[in-house]
Design a protein around this motif. Structure first.
Motif, PDB file in Angstrom:
ATOM      1  N   HIS A 114      19.440  13.842  67.685  1.00 53.93           N
ATOM      2  CA  HIS A 114      21.062  13.773  67.821  1.00 53.93           C
ATOM      3  C   HIS A 114      21.115  14.881  69.329  1.00 53.93           C
ATOM      4  O   HIS A 114      21.822  14.659  70.294  1.00 53.93           O
ATOM      5  CB  HIS A 114      22.378  13.972  67.561  1.00 53.93           C
ATOM      6  CG  HIS A 114      22.045  12.788  66.443  1.00 53.93           C
ATOM      7  ND1 HIS A 114      22.385  11.880  66.019  1.00 53.93           N
ATOM      8  CD2 HIS A 114      21.648  13.210  64.302  1.00 53.93           C
ATOM      9  CE1 HIS A 114      22.786  10.408  65.103  1.00 53.93           C
ATOM     10  NE2 HIS A 114      22.426  11.641  64.125  1.00 53.93           N
ATOM     11  N   GLU A 145      19.456  12.339  72.051  1.00 51.59           N
ATOM     12  CA  GLU A 145      20.026  11.361  72.186  1.00 51.59           C
ATOM     13  C   GLU A 145      21.006  11.082  73.638  1.00 51.59           C
ATOM     14  O   GLU A 145      20.507  10.084  74.766  1.00 51.59           O
ATOM     15  CB  GLU A 145      20.598  10.825  70.935  1.00 51.59           C
ATOM     16  CG  GLU A 145      21.117   8.817  71.076  1.00 51.59           C
ATOM     17  CD  GLU A 145      22.083   8.706  70.057  1.00 51.59           C
ATOM     18  OE1 GLU A 145      21.514   8.402  69.552  1.00 51.59           O
ATOM     19  OE2 GLU A 145      22.848   9.602  69.734  1.00 51.59           O
ATOM     20  N   ARG A 179      19.534   7.989  75.975  1.00 56.97           N
ATOM     21  CA  ARG A 179      20.870   6.621  74.965  1.00 56.97           C
ATOM     22  C   ARG A 179      20.983   5.676  76.118  1.00 56.97           C
ATOM     23  O   ARG A 179      20.625   4.504  76.527  1.00 56.97           O
ATOM     24  CB  ARG A 179      22.296   7.423  75.039  1.00 56.97           C
ATOM     25  CG  ARG A 179      22.909   5.985  74.813  1.00 56.97           C
ATOM     26  CD  ARG A 179      22.962   5.989  73.368  1.00 56.97           C
ATOM     27  NE  ARG A 179      23.746   4.979  72.731  1.00 56.97           N
ATOM     28  CZ  ARG A 179      24.668   5.191  71.830  1.00 56.97           C
ATOM     29  NH1 ARG A 179      25.029   6.653  71.449  1.00 56.97           N
ATOM     30  NH2 ARG A 179      25.396   4.462  71.421  1.00 56.97           N
ATOM     31  N   ASP A 216      17.833   5.037  70.632  1.00 60.27           N
ATOM     32  CA  ASP A 216      18.693   6.400  69.771  1.00 60.27           C
ATOM     33  C   ASP A 216      17.602   7.434  68.682  1.00 60.27           C
ATOM     34  O   ASP A 216      16.514   7.554  70.017  1.00 60.27           O
ATOM     35  CB  ASP A 216      18.399   5.569  68.594  1.00 60.27           C
ATOM     36  CG  ASP A 216      18.048   5.031  67.529  1.00 60.27           C
ATOM     37  OD1 ASP A 216      17.115   4.889  67.856  1.00 60.27           O
ATOM     38  OD2 ASP A 216      17.984   4.854  66.811  1.00 60.27           O
ATOM     39  N   TRP A 217      18.131   7.994  68.510  1.00 62.25           N
ATOM     40  CA  TRP A 217      18.152   9.360  67.910  1.00 62.25           C
ATOM     41  C   TRP A 217      17.059   9.168  67.311  1.00 62.25           C
ATOM     42  O   TRP A 217      16.078  10.098  67.159  1.00 62.25           O
ATOM     43  CB  TRP A 217      18.922  10.136  67.588  1.00 62.25           C
ATOM     44  CG  TRP A 217      19.217  10.051  65.656  1.00 62.25           C
ATOM     45  CD1 TRP A 217      20.138   9.093  65.372  1.00 62.25           C
ATOM     46  CD2 TRP A 217      18.622   9.530  64.765  1.00 62.25           C
ATOM     47  NE1 TRP A 217      20.545   8.621  64.266  1.00 62.25           N
ATOM     48  CE2 TRP A 217      19.044   9.308  63.213  1.00 62.25           C
ATOM     49  CE3 TRP A 217      17.004  10.743  64.124  1.00 62.25           C
ATOM     50  CZ2 TRP A 217      19.033   9.040  62.092  1.00 62.25           C
ATOM     51  CZ3 TRP A 217      17.004  11.005  62.827  1.00 62.25           C
ATOM     52  CH2 TRP A 217      17.850  10.550  62.075  1.00 62.25           C
ATOM     53  N   TRP A 244      22.989   0.339  66.191  1.00 60.78           N
ATOM     54  CA  TRP A 244      23.944   1.452  65.951  1.00 60.78           C
ATOM     55  C   TRP A 244      25.069   1.100  65.867  1.00 60.78           C
ATOM     56  O   TRP A 244      25.572   0.438  64.137  1.00 60.78           O
ATOM     57  CB  TRP A 244      24.096   1.343  67.924  1.00 60.78           C
ATOM     58  CG  TRP A 244      23.086   1.466  68.641  1.00 60.78           C
ATOM     59  CD1 TRP A 244      23.236   0.106  69.561  1.00 60.78           C
ATOM     60  CD2 TRP A 244      22.861   2.566  69.089  1.00 60.78           C
ATOM     61  NE1 TRP A 244      21.644   0.240  70.101  1.00 60.78           N
ATOM     62  CE2 TRP A 244      21.699   1.818  70.586  1.00 60.78           C
ATOM     63  CE3 TRP A 244      23.061   3.995  69.248  1.00 60.78           C
ATOM     64  CZ2 TRP A 244      21.636   2.641  71.432  1.00 60.78           C
ATOM     65  CZ3 TRP A 244      22.575   4.169  70.366  1.00 60.78           C
ATOM     66  CH2 TRP A 244      21.751   3.792  70.919  1.00 60.78           C
ATOM     67  N   VAL A 255      18.919  -2.023  67.476  1.00 59.97           N
ATOM     68  CA  VAL A 255      19.088  -1.121  68.625  1.00 59.97           C
ATOM     69  C   VAL A 255      18.009  -1.470  69.474  1.00 59.97           C
ATOM     70  O   VAL A 255      17.763  -1.761  70.486  1.00 59.97           O
ATOM     71  CB  VAL A 255      18.117   0.208  67.455  1.00 59.97           C
ATOM     72  CG1 VAL A 255      17.669   1.328  68.535  1.00 59.97           C
ATOM     73  CG2 VAL A 255      19.513   0.734  66.836  1.00 59.97           C
TER      74      VAL A 255
END
Length: 711
Positions: A587, A590, A594, A599-600, A646, A652
């Motif tokens: 995160h 990210e 992004r 994603d993370w 997501w 994703v």
């Protein structure tokens, strides 16, 4: 050299390039081979064990190919140093010289130089069938008599003459044969005082070795500073002219070789009809059709990587999915089972599923090398290379980069021009190596439909070929830019001997495929397994308070909504993963990725795959396994990634994010080993730094543009 019972001897394998040396090395050693580096240099050192007879074992050292004992490239200097050095760890007890019978006059120059080193020698005559087609007949007994050393006709590709060669090796080892009884030419006459002085300084076996120390005192690593200075003093005192000595020596050797050829070899009329090789070259090196055929061969290779490998890959993937489900059902639910199923088995599955593709890729590369076509690719692309500041010699490292950038960068040592060598080093990692193959495979399967084009072309195979071509053309574009900024000016020449076409030696192809699969599983597998287990821990645990708050939150929700207990369990596992150490790291990065559609979880894979690109798949396998329900354990990685979404429910992995990720990995420098080898080759951190920055920027910008345009 007296060999005792159950003896082991060192045998050096030397010869001109394309003389059949590699085929003989493989025939003698089979799978008992290992590749390392010669001390102090990043040049491949291939060694292998061979059983010559029940009482005689041999260490075979395959030295880089060279045309004479006057080296020009780094590879040739390695061969030179090993042969001249009287005390080195690789000092041979015997030398096997491989001589191409179809080009005997040129090969005999190198043979005569090796013979004058006074190390026991055997000459293996290869390409006898090609010589006969050219109308060349060789009197082997007469040639042996003239040279004064054993001569054996061999065809290692078909295992012919190998028994005779082993018998001769044993005879030489038992001192029933020895070094050449006399010098091929009178070496001492060129500089008697200098040679005598050097032989007092260094314990040498021959006048010719002393002559070479006089020619190259500074390039020979085994001489210490005192010895080098003493040699320089001798040279100056006696006005030794190395250029004049070298020219006179070569002329005198060729004069004697001319006599030997006259009495031992019958050559055909030079106006004899064209050979089959030349007829094939008229087609395969055609100014138009040659390129069409090259593209066709590449197309077949990449279609095969997808089509042929799909069957065993499906079996392996299904097998590991079934194994995970079975272990989950059979073993008790505890942390040990969790790490076994979601750490070890998931990591192993991420490795094993790509072995078929790795084997097929290296099988094709070996066939192209074995048949002699790989050298033609260099010839075909020389004109294109010159437009961007390179020459045809740069093509071989670039093609080798399709397998692995590390040996490909080492292969640039045969490029004499410093600017061309540096540019080749800087662009080689843009070629899609085998480590990228697992990433391409997963993403293509996720976002590219498996459907035929024009009734027979596979769309997924076309996309795979497009990614490889994209890397090649981007490498050319970057080379053209680097040509403007690197201020080194040297003249460049491209001279290459094209080997004759030959049928591939299928045992050699199979051996290479098995070796590469083993290296992939052991070398890459170790890294993937370690990272998979570390990731399992990072994805299963997190800061105590955060994890407790998540669990308390869902306990309250289950109490309030008991009818949604199963659904809440799934949400709990997802939120625990998000709050784990791995989730916190993902995160954190990210926001930067992004915009690329990542994603993370992909962010974590980008970080871990810097150790090795193929770790990406193992990372995703672990992250998508941690926290799943027992019913999902038998799902494949592709199925888990297909269902990833997501927070707002959007998938994703779409066409936009899939192509973005493939472009990022096509261009990014995600390989510590490559950066390390670039530092070793350039002797500076400046160039690997430049390489890392430009490739990362290129990867990010390309992925950003692709995602923003397609999303």
């Amino acid at each position: 050299m007296q060999a005792s019972k159950n003896a082991r001897i060192n045998i050096a394998l030397v010869g001109n390039p394309n003389s059949g040396k590699s085929s003989l090395f493989n025939a003698l050693t089979g799978l008992n081979q290992k590749v390392s580096n010669f001390p102090g240099v990043t040049v491949d050192k291939k060694t292998g064990a061979a059983t010559i007879s029940p009482n005689l074992q041999a260490n075979i050292i395959d030295l880089p190919g060279t045309y004479s004992l006057y080296p020009k490239s780094a590879d040739e200097y390695v061969t030179y140093d090993v042969l001249i050095n009287p005390t080195g760890e690789d000092q041979p007890d015997m030398i096997l010289i491989i001589a191409d019978a179809s080009n005997l006059k040129r090969n005999l120059l190198f043979c005569s130089q090796i013979m004058d080193l006074k190390i026991p020698v055997i000459i293996g005559l290869t390409m006898m069938d090609i010589a006969r087609k050219k109308g060349v007949e060789i009197d082997e007994a007469g040639l042996e008599r003239e040279l004064g050393v054993p001569v054996v006709a061999i065809n290692p590709r078909r295992n012919k003459g190998m028994a005779d060669l082993k018998k001769m090796i044993e005879l030489v080892a038992r001192e029933k044969q020895s070094a050449a009884p006399r010098d091929f030419i009178d070496n001492r006459s060129y500089a008697p005082e200098v040679i005598s002085g050097i032989r007092e300084l260094v314990p040498l076996k021959s006048d010719y070795a002393a002559l070479h120390i006089a020619v190259n005192p500074h390039e020979l690593n085994f001489l210490d500073a005192r010895q080098k200075q003493s040699v320089v003093d001798l040279i100056q005192q006696h006005r030794f002219n190395k250029t004049k000595v070298q020219a006179e020596e070569i002329m005198q050797r060729y004069a004697r070789i001319k006599h030997i050829m006259k009495v031992s070899v019958v050559e055909a009329d030079p106006l004899e009809k064209q050979l089959q090789t030349e007829k094939l070259d008229d087609i395969l090196l055609h100014r138009f059709w040659g390129y069409v055929i090259l593209l066709g061969i590449m197309f077949i290779m990449f279609q095969s990587i997808f089509w042929l490998a799909s069957f065993p890959m499906d079996w392996i993937e299904a097998g590991f999915g079934a194994l995970s489900g079975w272990l989950t059902n059979v073993l008790p639910a505890n942390q040990l089972t969790d790490i076994l199923v979601n750490g070890v088995v998931a990591g192993l599955g991420g490795i094993a599923v790509f072995v078929p593709q790795i084997m097929i890729l290296f099988g094709f590369i070996t066939i192209l090398e074995d048949t002699g076509y790989m050298a033609r690719i260099s010839f075909l692309t020389d004109r294109l290379m010159r437009q961007v500041g390179l020459n045809g010699k740069s093509v071989m490292p670039l093609i080798s980069g399709v397998a692995c950038a590390v040996p490909a960068i080492m292969a640039t040592r045969n490029i004499e021009n410093r600017k061309e060598r540096l540019i080749t080093i800087l662009i080689t990692p843009l070629m899609s190596c085998s480590a990228r193959l697992p990433i391409y495979t997963v993403m293509i399967a996720l976002v590219i439909p498996d459907k035929p084009m024009l009734g027979f072309l596979n769309l997924q195979g076309l996309v795979m070929m497009g990614l490889y071509l994209l890397g090649f053309f981007m490498a050319l574009l970057i080379a053209a830019l680097l040509k403007l900024f690197i201020a080194i000016k040297e003249k460049s020449y491209f001279i290459m001997e094209l080997p004759v076409y030959r049928a591939p030696r299928w045992t050699n192809v199979a051996t290479t495929m098995v070796q590469k699969a083993r290296i992939f599983i052991t070398d890459a597998g170790k890294v993937i397994m370690v990272i998979s287990i570390i990731l399992w821990f990072l994805a299963s645990y997190g800061p105590g308070k955060r994890m407790q708050q998540v669990e308390a939150k869902y306990e309250q929700m289950k109490t309030a909504q008991p009818d949604r207990a199963e659904q809440l369990d799934l949400q709990l596992q997802s939120e625990k993963l998000s709050n784990s150490y791995a989730g916190i790291l993902g995160h954190a990065i990210e926001p930067a990725i992004r915009p690329l559609g990542f994603d993370w979880k992909i962010g974590i894979a980008l970080i871990t795959s810097f150790a090795a690109r193929e770790v990406f798949v193992g990372t995703m396998a672990t992250l998508y396994s941690v926290g799943e329900t027992p019913e999902d354990n038998d799902a494949t990685l592709r199925e888990k990634m297909t269902s990833a979404t997501w927070k707002d429910g959007r998938p994703v992995y779409t066409l936009a994010s899939g192509l973005s990720l493939m472009l990022f990995y096509a261009f990014a420098m995600q390989c510590m080993s490559t950066l390390a080898i670039v530092k070793r080759e350039t002797k500076s951190w400046k160039f690997p730094g430049i390489q890392f920055v430009y490739m990362t920027a290129l990867a990010y910008i390309s992925a950003l543009i692709a995602y923003q345009l397609l999303s």
